[in-house]
Design an enzyme around this catalytic site. Structure first.
Site, PDB file in Angstrom:
ATOM      1  N   LYS A  76     -39.483   1.438  29.539  1.00 44.75           N
ATOM      2  CA  LYS A  76     -39.801   0.020  29.345  1.00 44.75           C
ATOM      3  C   LYS A  76     -40.817  -0.377  30.413  1.00 44.75           C
ATOM      4  CE  LYS A  76     -37.433  -4.492  29.004  1.00 44.75           C
ATOM      5  NZ  LYS A  76     -36.114  -5.172  29.030  1.00 44.75           N
ATOM      6  N   SER A 151     -34.985  -8.001  25.011  1.00 48.93           N
ATOM      7  CA  SER A 151     -36.369  -7.801  25.385  1.00 48.93           C
ATOM      8  C   SER A 151     -36.834  -6.349  25.324  1.00 48.93           C
ATOM      9  CB  SER A 151     -36.609  -8.334  26.803  1.00 48.93           C
ATOM     10  OG  SER A 151     -35.832  -7.611  27.743  1.00 48.93           O
ATOM     11  N   SER A 175     -30.452  -7.420  26.425  1.00 48.02           N
ATOM     12  CA  SER A 175     -31.752  -6.845  26.071  1.00 48.02           C
ATOM     13  C   SER A 175     -31.793  -5.350  25.789  1.00 48.02           C
ATOM     14  CB  SER A 175     -32.760  -7.150  27.167  1.00 48.02           C
ATOM     15  OG  SER A 175     -33.268  -8.428  26.963  1.00 48.02           O
TER      16      SER A 175
END
Ligand code: GLN
Length: 486
Positions: A76, A151, A175
């Site tokens: 990420k 997210s 997330s």
């Protein structure tokens, strides 16, 4: 091979059926082919990935059979990666090249992984749909008109569409788990403090936790084995021995007590999602588990509490982006104040600015007691609900999200978006480990089931998830448009 789990790929690498270079090239080819449609990656590291793969093959040739050696993974874009842009999904850090690796990035390199690139995410991890990313939303491979969740949406998409074998993510309020649910994969958030936050760009420091997005719970265990552990550079990381999380994966569930929070099966839950979860629970009963309804009486306050605490912490954490130290700076500022104002107005997106304003307000002298202190008190009540529940049950199970993936652009009101995390947020407020695993589909879209454990009961959570995956095939279901041959 690209559709296989990390455990299966490792076996193939060890057997000499494929090399890490071949595997890395296969994923890179798919990224080239599908990333325009999916927007999962913000940065792709072709050359360095291939040279890391070559090194991994050389190590393996010398007899090294470490579990993650040569496995192509994606991070990420919230994790600092030395020499590689770390944008956090924001214009503010669009050109920020981190001068060091986050602890987990370093640990995973030491284990021999190959980093394919950095994945798309909501700006500063604020969002539940990936739509707040400065780089545009990642698309759900099950239906590209829909969000992948957020997210950690880019990581979830990359794993679901076989653009990488496994990915990292972060979870402040859901997330990792919610995008895993929307994309039909496994998303694991360990207990707060189990994995170092050093080098992970801070959103809400008392809630942020790193974890993995993978095809199976077994792969999550392999990742946690490497990622977990005390880090002197993170004062909130815990000094507690790291277990071998793969060792207990197959422990019997006979007599396991599963708590079903009545608040998670109430109004607002889609009936198809509920049905998939209820069917999964029958599977557990067949494995010898005992199901019991439990009460989490303060659960309904968790979203409100979170949206005071998380923005408060974010407003403090994001004060560092001032145009002076690093990151974006506006053009031709007239004076210092103009530079601060325009840098932050232009560098941050709408949602981030909303959080900074809410957080600054909640922390301001006149309102601190009314909002921040009060939220902290209720946070304790929410934690106590779990403490009481775990006196009676071993794990808590429910839906990860009230529904399946929604359409891009369909949720415009911030509060509606905030309610996305209604089942996951309390777990962050309480610092507990939680996993989402696919347990069915509703109108062709994946449904995720949420399994929560007591403090540092990572091994138990992974064990409960793994045995379900041994009995069923939901984790093998693929979005057809991005299947191997397509
Ligand atoms: N959706 C939540 C938020 O926007 C949680 C995000 C997260 O876990 N990083 O704050």
């Amino acid at each position: 091979m690209i559709e296989k789990t990390v455990a299966e790929i490792t076996a193939a690498l060890n057997a000499g059926d494929i090399s890490s270079v071949e595997l890395t090239q296969a994923y890179l080819d798919r990224i080239i082919r599908f990333n325009d449609d999916l927007n999962a990656f913000i940065t792709v590291c072709t050359d360095s990935a291939l040279s890391q793969a070559k090194k991994a093959d050389e190590k393996r040739a010398k007899g090294d059979t470490s579990p993650l050696l040569g496995i192509p993974l994606a991070h990420k874009d919230i994790f600092c990666t030395n020499g590689v842009t770390t944008s956090c999904g924001s214009r503010m850090l669009q050109n920020f090249v981190a001068p060091y690796d986050a602890t987990i990035v370093e640990k995973l390199y030491q284990a021999g992984v190959v980093m394919l690139g950095k994945t798309n995410m909501d700006e500063f991890a604020m969002g539940s749909s990936n739509e707040t990313s400065y780089f545009g939303p990642a698309k759900n491979p099950w239906d590209t008109a829909r969000v992948p969740g957020g997210s950690s949406g880019g990581s979830a998409v990359a794993v679901a569409a076989d653009l990488c074998a496994v990915a990292t993510g972060t979870d402040t309020g859901g997330s990792i788990r919610q995008p895993a649910a929307f994309c039909g994969i496994t998303g694991f958030k360990p207990s707060y403090g189990r994995v170092s936050r050093w080098g992970m760009i801070a959103f809400a420091s008392s809630l942020d936790q790193a974890g993995s997005l993978s095809k199976t719970a077994e792969d999550a265990a392999l990742m946690t084995n490497v990622m977990a552990g005390l880090d002197r550079k993170d004062s909130t990381s815990i000094d507690k021995p790291v277990e071998d999380y793969t060792a207990s994966l197959s422990n019997s569930l006979d007599g396991l007590k599963i708590g079903i929070p009545k608040q998670h099966f109430a109004e607002g839950l889609s009936s198809e999602v509920e049905q998939a979860i209820r069917e999964a629970l029958v599977e557990y009963e067949n494995l010898g588990a005992i199901i019991k309804e439990i009460d989490l009486p303060n659960n309904h306050l968790s979203v409100s509490v979170y949206y005071v605490i998380a923005p408060a912490e974010a407003s403090a954490n994001l004060s560092r982006y001032d145009g002076v130290r690093y990151g974006y700076r506006c053009e031709d500022p007239a004076d210092l104040e103009d530079m601060y104002k325009r840098t932050r107005s232009e560098g941050f997106g709408e949602e981030v600015k909303r959080r900074i304003m809410v957080g600054t307000y909640a922390l301001s002298a006149g309102f601190y007691d009314a909002y921040y202190r009060k939220a902290q008190k209720i946070r304790r009540l929410i934690k106590n609900d779990f403490v009481d529940a775990f006196k009676e049950v071993d794990v808590i199970i429910g839906p990860t999200s009230p529904h399946t993936a929604f359409e891009i652009g369909s949720k415009t009101d911030p509060v509606t978006m905030y309610l996305e995390d209604i089942y996951t947020i309390a777990v962050n407020l309480a610092g507990l480990p939680g996993i989402s695993i696919p347990v069915g589909t509703a109108e062709g879209l994946p449904v995720g089931m949420h399994i929560v454990g007591n403090d540092f009961a990572e091994a138990k959570v992974l064990n409960v998830a793994h045995l379900f995956q041994q009995q069923t095939d939901w984790h093998r279901f693929k979005p057809t448009a991005f299947e191997k041959e397509s």
